[in-house]
Design a protein around this motif. Structure first.
Motif, PDB file in Angstrom:
ATOM      1  N   THR A   1       0.833  -1.208   0.000  1.00  0.00           N
ATOM      2  CA  THR A   1       0.000   0.000   0.000  1.00  0.00           C
ATOM      3  C   THR A   1       0.870   1.262   0.000  1.00  0.00           C
ATOM      4  O   THR A   1       1.918   1.291   0.640  1.00  0.00           O
ATOM      5  CB  THR A   1      -0.894  -0.039   1.265  1.00  0.00           C
TER       6      THR A   1
ATOM      7  N   HIS B   1      -7.608  -0.149  -5.074  1.00  0.00           N
ATOM      8  CA  HIS B   1      -8.599   0.249  -4.084  1.00  0.00           C
ATOM      9  C   HIS B   1      -8.094   1.515  -3.396  1.00  0.00           C
ATOM     10  O   HIS B   1      -6.908   1.624  -3.078  1.00  0.00           O
ATOM     11  CB  HIS B   1      -8.778  -0.886  -3.060  1.00  0.00           C
TER      12      HIS B   1
ATOM     13  N   THR C   1      -4.141   0.638  -2.735  1.00  0.00           N
ATOM     14  CA  THR C   1      -3.739  -0.767  -2.629  1.00  0.00           C
ATOM     15  C   THR C   1      -4.196  -1.497  -3.884  1.00  0.00           C
ATOM     16  O   THR C   1      -5.258  -1.182  -4.419  1.00  0.00           O
ATOM     17  CB  THR C   1      -4.415  -1.420  -1.397  1.00  0.00           C
TER      18      THR C   1
ATOM     19  N   THR D   1      -6.041  -4.327  -5.874  1.00  0.00           N
ATOM     20  CA  THR D   1      -7.088  -5.315  -5.614  1.00  0.00           C
ATOM     21  C   THR D   1      -6.538  -6.678  -6.044  1.00  0.00           C
ATOM     22  O   THR D   1      -5.413  -6.784  -6.541  1.00  0.00           O
ATOM     23  CB  THR D   1      -8.340  -5.019  -6.465  1.00  0.00           C
ATOM     24  N   GLU D   2      -7.352  -7.714  -5.907  1.00  0.00           N
ATOM     25  CA  GLU D   2      -6.930  -9.047  -6.338  1.00  0.00           C
ATOM     26  C   GLU D   2      -6.643  -9.057  -7.853  1.00  0.00           C
ATOM     27  O   GLU D   2      -5.655  -9.627  -8.316  1.00  0.00           O
ATOM     28  CB  GLU D   2      -8.029 -10.061  -6.009  1.00  0.00           C
ATOM     29  N   VAL D   3      -7.520  -8.376  -8.597  1.00  0.00           N
ATOM     30  CA  VAL D   3      -7.334  -8.270 -10.056  1.00  0.00           C
ATOM     31  C   VAL D   3      -6.032  -7.515 -10.368  1.00  0.00           C
ATOM     32  O   VAL D   3      -5.253  -7.916 -11.240  1.00  0.00           O
ATOM     33  CB  VAL D   3      -8.541  -7.560 -10.718  1.00  0.00           C
TER      34      VAL D   3
ATOM     35  N   GLN E   1      -3.393  -7.253  -8.391  1.00  0.00           N
ATOM     36  CA  GLN E   1      -2.285  -8.129  -7.981  1.00  0.00           C
ATOM     37  C   GLN E   1      -1.945  -9.126  -9.081  1.00  0.00           C
ATOM     38  O   GLN E   1      -0.785  -9.495  -9.256  1.00  0.00           O
ATOM     39  CB  GLN E   1      -2.666  -8.916  -6.714  1.00  0.00           C
ATOM     40  N   SER E   2      -2.987  -9.559  -9.822  1.00  0.00           N
ATOM     41  CA  SER E   2      -2.743 -10.570 -10.856  1.00  0.00           C
ATOM     42  C   SER E   2      -1.949 -10.004 -12.029  1.00  0.00           C
ATOM     43  O   SER E   2      -1.454 -10.746 -12.870  1.00  0.00           O
ATOM     44  CB  SER E   2      -4.069 -11.173 -11.331  1.00  0.00           C
TER      45      SER E   2
ATOM     46  N   LYS F   1       0.850  -8.907 -11.672  1.00  0.00           N
ATOM     47  CA  LYS F   1       2.243  -9.217 -11.333  1.00  0.00           C
ATOM     48  C   LYS F   1       2.901 -10.055 -12.435  1.00  0.00           C
ATOM     49  O   LYS F   1       4.069  -9.891 -12.744  1.00  0.00           O
ATOM     50  CB  LYS F   1       2.281  -9.960  -9.991  1.00  0.00           C
TER      51      LYS F   1
ATOM     52  N   TRP G   1      -3.387 -12.490 -19.232  1.00  0.00           N
ATOM     53  CA  TRP G   1      -4.080 -11.629 -18.281  1.00  0.00           C
ATOM     54  C   TRP G   1      -5.358 -11.074 -18.897  1.00  0.00           C
ATOM     55  O   TRP G   1      -6.417 -11.045 -18.258  1.00  0.00           O
ATOM     56  CB  TRP G   1      -3.172 -10.494 -17.793  1.00  0.00           C
TER      57      TRP G   1
ATOM     58  N   TYR H   1      -9.126 -11.550 -17.525  1.00  0.00           N
ATOM     59  CA  TYR H   1      -9.926 -10.376 -17.164  1.00  0.00           C
ATOM     60  C   TYR H   1     -11.265 -10.396 -17.903  1.00  0.00           C
ATOM     61  O   TYR H   1     -12.313 -10.144 -17.324  1.00  0.00           O
ATOM     62  CB  TYR H   1      -9.152  -9.094 -17.499  1.00  0.00           C
TER      63      TYR H   1
ATOM     64  N   LYS I   1     -13.499 -13.174 -16.525  1.00  0.00           N
ATOM     65  CA  LYS I   1     -14.037 -12.807 -15.218  1.00  0.00           C
ATOM     66  C   LYS I   1     -15.184 -11.810 -15.367  1.00  0.00           C
ATOM     67  O   LYS I   1     -16.217 -11.929 -14.704  1.00  0.00           O
ATOM     68  CB  LYS I   1     -12.916 -12.190 -14.367  1.00  0.00           C
TER      69      LYS I   1
END
Lengths: 110, 110
Positions: free
Chosen positions: A35, A67, A81, A83-85, A87-88, A90, B99, B103, B106
Motif C-alpha cells: 500500500t 482500491h 492498494t 485489488t486481487e485483479v 495483484q494478478s 504481477k 491476463w 480479465y 471474469k
C-alpha cells in the motif's frame, strides 16, 4: 463502467487498454510492494504531475485494479492498494522485469 | 544508438522504453506470427497512420527488435521480421494475452 461489451476483441488490446501506459505500469510496480500514499507514489514516479497521477489512479480504481481508502484525518490521508485483479498483473510486470534485465545484461556485454 | 548507459536503472522502465507503447506491442503481436509487409501491418493495426507506423518501425529497428528487408523490385517490397531479441518479447506478449483473457472471462461471468 467497463463491461465485457466494450472491451477490444483481442485480449492483448484489453490488457493494453487497462495497463498499457507507462505510468500505469509503474504505479502497479510501486503498489506490488505494498500500500502507498498519494505522496509516496508521486515521489517515486519521477516527473509525473499531480493531475496525471490523479487521472491514472481514478481510471485504475474504475477498472477494478486498485482500491482507494480515505482516512477521516486532518490533513486527509489517502492510501492506494492493489485489488486481487490488480495483484494478478504481477505476471505481466514480472515478464517485463525479466525481459528488461536480460536486455540490459545483453547490451552491457557488448 | 541505445547503449547500456542511457537505459533507465529499473528493468521494467527499460522494457517500457522499448515496447511500452500500444502500437509497438501490437506490431510485436503481428510479427510473432511471422514476417509481414508494411501494408499488412498497416491493415492489421486499425487506425494507425502511415507516419506513426513508420516511426515505430524505425525505432524498433534501431533498438534491435525488428529486421527490415528491402527487395529490389518495382514497386519496392519491404518486409519486417522480429530479430532474436524481438522474438524474446513473446514472454511479455503472452503474459498480456493470458491476463487479458482472464480479465475478460471474469467480467463476462458477472
Amino acid at each position: 463502467m467497463l463491461t465485457i461489451d466494450n472491451l477490444p476483441p483481442c485480449p492483448v488490446e484489453t490488457t493494453l487498454m487497462l495497463m498499457g501506459d507507462k505510468w500505469k505500469v509503474l504505479i502497479i510496480r510501486d503498489l506490488l510492494t505494498g500500500t502507498k500514499r498519494f505522496g509516496e507514489l508521486k515521489k517515486s514516479l519521477n516527473g509525473i504531475s499531480q493531475k496525471v497521477l490523479t487521472q491514472h489512479l481514478r481510471a485504475m480504481e474504475k477498472s477494478g485494479l486498485i482500491h482507494r481508502k480515505v482516512y477521516a484525518e486532518v490533513p486527509p490521508k489517502v492510501e492506494y492498494t492493489l485489488t486481487e485483479v490488480g495483484q494478478s498483473l504481477k505476471q505481466v510486470h514480472d515478464a517485463m522485469l525479466d525481459w528488461g534485465q536480460a536486455y540490459k545484461s545483453k547490451n552491457s556485454q557488448q
